[in-house]
Design a protein around this motif. Structure first.
Motif, PDB file in Angstrom:
ATOM      1  N   SER A  15       0.820  -1.222   0.000  1.00  0.00           N
ATOM      2  CA  SER A  15       0.000   0.000   0.000  1.00  0.00           C
ATOM      3  C   SER A  15       0.849   1.265   0.000  1.00  0.00           C
ATOM      4  N   GLY A  16       2.107   1.156   0.441  1.00  0.00           N
ATOM      5  CA  GLY A  16       2.954   2.335   0.568  1.00  0.00           C
ATOM      6  C   GLY A  16       2.862   2.995   1.932  1.00  0.00           C
ATOM      7  N   ARG A  17       1.881   2.619   2.739  1.00  0.00           N
ATOM      8  CA  ARG A  17       1.712   3.265   4.043  1.00  0.00           C
ATOM      9  C   ARG A  17       2.877   2.936   4.975  1.00  0.00           C
ATOM     10  N   GLY A  18       3.503   1.791   4.737  1.00  0.00           N
ATOM     11  CA  GLY A  18       4.623   1.383   5.581  1.00  0.00           C
ATOM     12  C   GLY A  18       5.945   1.993   5.153  1.00  0.00           C
ATOM     13  N   GLY A  19       5.944   2.881   4.158  1.00  0.00           N
ATOM     14  CA  GLY A  19       7.181   3.522   3.700  1.00  0.00           C
ATOM     15  C   GLY A  19       8.216   2.472   3.301  1.00  0.00           C
ATOM     16  N   LYS A 185      20.076   2.608 -16.667  1.00  0.00           N
ATOM     17  CA  LYS A 185      19.852   3.471 -17.845  1.00  0.00           C
ATOM     18  C   LYS A 185      21.038   4.415 -17.988  1.00  0.00           C
ATOM     19  N   ALA A 186      21.720   4.304 -19.102  1.00  0.00           N
ATOM     20  CA  ALA A 186      22.942   5.081 -19.286  1.00  0.00           C
ATOM     21  C   ALA A 186      22.661   6.531 -19.670  1.00  0.00           C
ATOM     22  N   GLU A 187      21.606   6.747 -20.460  1.00  0.00           N
ATOM     23  CA  GLU A 187      21.352   8.090 -21.007  1.00  0.00           C
ATOM     24  C   GLU A 187      20.102   8.708 -20.403  1.00  0.00           C
ATOM     25  N   PRO A 188      20.266   9.731 -19.573  1.00  0.00           N
ATOM     26  CA  PRO A 188      19.081  10.346 -18.966  1.00  0.00           C
ATOM     27  C   PRO A 188      18.444  11.400 -19.867  1.00  0.00           C
ATOM     28  N   GLU A 189      17.296  11.872 -19.434  1.00  0.00           N
ATOM     29  CA  GLU A 189      16.637  13.000 -20.092  1.00  0.00           C
ATOM     30  C   GLU A 189      16.833  14.261 -19.235  1.00  0.00           C
ATOM     31  N   ALA A 190      16.339  15.387 -19.738  1.00  0.00           N
ATOM     32  CA  ALA A 190      16.448  16.641 -18.971  1.00  0.00           C
ATOM     33  C   ALA A 190      15.361  16.655 -17.903  1.00  0.00           C
ATOM     34  N   LEU A 191      15.585  15.862 -16.881  1.00  0.00           N
ATOM     35  CA  LEU A 191      14.569  15.650 -15.852  1.00  0.00           C
ATOM     36  C   LEU A 191      15.267  15.357 -14.528  1.00  0.00           C
ATOM     37  N   LEU A 192      14.765  15.972 -13.452  1.00  0.00           N
ATOM     38  CA  LEU A 192      15.239  15.622 -12.110  1.00  0.00           C
ATOM     39  C   LEU A 192      14.155  14.784 -11.439  1.00  0.00           C
ATOM     40  N   GLY A 193      14.552  14.006 -10.431  1.00  0.00           N
ATOM     41  CA  GLY A 193      13.576  13.144  -9.759  1.00  0.00           C
ATOM     42  C   GLY A 193      13.607  13.316  -8.254  1.00  0.00           C
ATOM     43  N   TRP A 194      12.491  13.009  -7.642  1.00  0.00           N
ATOM     44  CA  TRP A 194      12.362  12.989  -6.175  1.00  0.00           C
ATOM     45  C   TRP A 194      11.420  11.853  -5.846  1.00  0.00           C
ATOM     46  N   VAL A 195      11.780  11.005  -4.885  1.00  0.00           N
ATOM     47  CA  VAL A 195      10.931   9.873  -4.512  1.00  0.00           C
ATOM     48  C   VAL A 195      10.765   9.838  -3.007  1.00  0.00           C
ATOM     49  N   GLY A 196       9.534   9.670  -2.540  1.00  0.00           N
ATOM     50  CA  GLY A 196       9.323   9.525  -1.103  1.00  0.00           C
ATOM     51  C   GLY A 196       7.874   9.742  -0.735  1.00  0.00           C
ATOM     52  N   ARG A 197       7.570   9.455   0.523  1.00  0.00           N
ATOM     53  CA  ARG A 197       6.257   9.823   1.034  1.00  0.00           C
ATOM     54  C   ARG A 197       6.185  11.352   1.013  1.00  0.00           C
ATOM     55  N   VAL A 198       5.089  11.893   0.500  1.00  0.00           N
ATOM     56  CA  VAL A 198       4.977  13.354   0.446  1.00  0.00           C
ATOM     57  C   VAL A 198       4.466  13.808   1.815  1.00  0.00           C
ATOM     58  N   ALA A 199       5.438  14.152   2.669  1.00  0.00           N
ATOM     59  CA  ALA A 199       5.167  14.539   4.054  1.00  0.00           C
ATOM     60  C   ALA A 199       6.292  15.478   4.473  1.00  0.00           C
ATOM     61  N   PRO A 200       6.016  16.396   5.427  1.00  0.00           N
ATOM     62  CA  PRO A 200       6.985  17.460   5.728  1.00  0.00           C
ATOM     63  C   PRO A 200       8.393  16.981   6.060  1.00  0.00           C
ATOM     64  N   TRP A 221       7.595  10.927  -7.287  1.00  0.00           N
ATOM     65  CA  TRP A 221       6.925   9.634  -7.106  1.00  0.00           C
ATOM     66  C   TRP A 221       6.725   9.400  -5.622  1.00  0.00           C
ATOM     67  N   GLY A 222       5.523   8.975  -5.231  1.00  0.00           N
ATOM     68  CA  GLY A 222       5.322   8.603  -3.836  1.00  0.00           C
ATOM     69  C   GLY A 222       3.915   8.843  -3.369  1.00  0.00           C
ATOM     70  N   LEU A 223       3.632   8.261  -2.240  1.00  0.00           N
ATOM     71  CA  LEU A 223       2.315   8.366  -1.632  1.00  0.00           C
ATOM     72  C   LEU A 223       2.157   9.753  -1.010  1.00  0.00           C
ATOM     73  N   VAL A 224       1.078  10.444  -1.354  1.00  0.00           N
ATOM     74  CA  VAL A 224       0.831  11.751  -0.722  1.00  0.00           C
ATOM     75  C   VAL A 224       0.190  11.492   0.647  1.00  0.00           C
ATOM     76  N   GLU A 225       0.983  11.651   1.692  1.00  0.00           N
ATOM     77  CA  GLU A 225       0.451  11.430   3.052  1.00  0.00           C
ATOM     78  C   GLU A 225      -0.223  12.680   3.577  1.00  0.00           C
ATOM     79  N   ASP A 226       0.225  13.834   3.085  1.00  0.00           N
ATOM     80  CA  ASP A 226      -0.255  15.102   3.626  1.00  0.00           C
ATOM     81  C   ASP A 226      -0.647  16.008   2.443  1.00  0.00           C
ATOM     82  N   GLU A 227      -1.947  16.041   2.157  1.00  0.00           N
ATOM     83  CA  GLU A 227      -2.457  16.771   0.977  1.00  0.00           C
ATOM     84  C   GLU A 227      -2.168  18.268   1.078  1.00  0.00           C
TER      85      GLU A 227
END
Ligand code: UDP
Length: 358
Positions: A15-19, A185-200, A221-227
């Motif tokens: 579910s993602g709730r367990g991080g 993946k050897a060749e990236p695109e012009a994109l940065l990433g962030w992954v995690g539970r969306v919480a303060p 990418w990640g579960l929004v815990e805090d809208e």
């Protein structure tokens, strides 16, 4: 060994709730199965174990999930909802584990009850502590177990373990991942990433601000815990900065993550480990992180990413300019050497064997 692994009581596995604990559990169980151990997992009803854990027996319990300790404050009292899943987990362990003949019970949940039980029962309870210090009552109960028999405790990183009052140097097991699940993946695109539970405590706002300064989009990418928090971060940067990609299963997450030029990792707390740091590296994505907590032990500057001073958004944006100096294949190699599932399973096995000695 015949082992019972008790999952987090925050929600079903998958579910993602367990991080990060959900992925840690999957890697640990699959790795220990590979080493010939017999595994049982106790988890919330509706849990799904990945295919390579199929040989593990799944015990499930219904009940009301536990509120996450890290969102209740340092002085919060320990709470137990009516029909608590956590209480049912441990009632079942106490009732059924002795007759089932487990050599050890390994708890992955960051909850007061199983730590408190440990010195009171003949069952050999072990704990892989999944967070640093977030609550005074948790600090106290972890210190009590450590004072009684510290061999029952393991931690992910030195920075995490340093939060607790321990009589002896901590046992550190890092973490472990199924590397075949992550494609380089050897060749990236012009994109940065962030992954995690969306919480303060995860500090998305800093990554968003750095991406905006660089004029690059930031995929999240990640579960929004805090809208409300998510909305505030969205409002803090130009509208086209953030791409909300949602919470994805590992197979899809890694397929998308690999396109990133870098992962920005910006926690505001003492992150115990930082699964997402290693997952990004496994795809060949360098990591730009604050010199704080577990990520500061995972990122080797110049090898698999760069570290900047905590909360310094300008430095983070400048580090994006330096990311080309990192060899993406070196990121993957670092994970293969230090954070494979096999490496974790061997460390866990050695820990339990040592802890079971009289
Ligand atoms: N995760 C996921 N899909 C997503 C985003 C995150 O499966 O779309 C998982 C990720 O694989 C990682 C966990 O969420 O295992 C986050 O763990 P981490 O250790 O980084 O932080 P925690 O949530 O435990 O504080």
């Amino acid at each position: 060994m015949k082992l019972l692994v008790v999952a987090t009581a925050l929600g079903p596995l998958g579910s993602g709730r367990g991080g990060g604990v959900e992925l840690t559990l999957a890697g640990l169980v699959a790795g220990l199965l590979q080493r010939g151990h017999r595994m049982t997992v106790l988890a919330a009803g509706g849990s799904q174990l990945p295919g390579d854990c199929a040989a593990a027996e799944l015990w499930s319990c219904a009940g009301v999930p536990q509120p996450s300790v890290q969102h209740q404050g340092r002085k919060a009292l320990i709470t137990m909802p009516a029909d608590a899943l956590l209480a049912r987990f441990w009632r079942r362990v106490l009732a059924e584990a002795p007759a089932a003949g487990f050599d050890a019970v390994l708890n992955l949940g960051y909850d007061w009850l199983p730590f408190w039980l440990t010195p009171t029962t003949a069952l050999p309870l072990f704990h892989l502590v999944s967070m640093g210090s977030v609550n005074a009552a948790m600090d106290a109960v972890i210190a009590e177990v450590a004072a009684w028999d510290q061999r029952r405790l393991a931690f992910h990183t030195a920075a995490q373990a340093a939060d607790f009052a321990l009589p002896h140097p901590p046992l550190l097991v890092g973490n472990g991942f199924d590397l075949s699940a992550y494609q380089f993946k050897a060749e990236p695109e012009a994109l940065l990433g962030w992954v995690g539970r969306v919480a303060p405590e995860k500090g998305l706002e800093d990554a968003a601000a750095a991406a905006a300064r660089c004029g690059l989009p930031l995929a999240v990418w990640g579960l929004v815990e805090d809208e409300a928090y998510a909305a505030a971060v969205q409002a803090s940067v130009p509208a086209d900065t953030l791409q909300w990609r949602g919470f994805l299963p590992t197979a899809q997450l890694q397929a998308e993550l690999g396109w990133c030029r870098a992962l920005l990792n910006t926690p505001k707390w003492n992150e115990a480990y930082g699964n997402v740091v290693v997952e990004a590296m496994a795809c060949g994505v360098p990591v730009l992180a604050y010199r704080r907590g577990g990520p500061a032990e995972l990122v080797q500057p110049g090898v698999n990413g760069w570290l900047v001073e905590p909360d310094d958004v300008t430095a983070l944006a400048e580090a994006v300019e330096q990311v080309e100096r990192i060899d993406r294949s070196a990121c993957r190699h670092w994970v293969e050497r230090h954070a494979s599932r096999e490496v974790l399973a061997a460390r866990i096995e050695a820990w339990l064997e040592q802890g079971l000695q009289p």
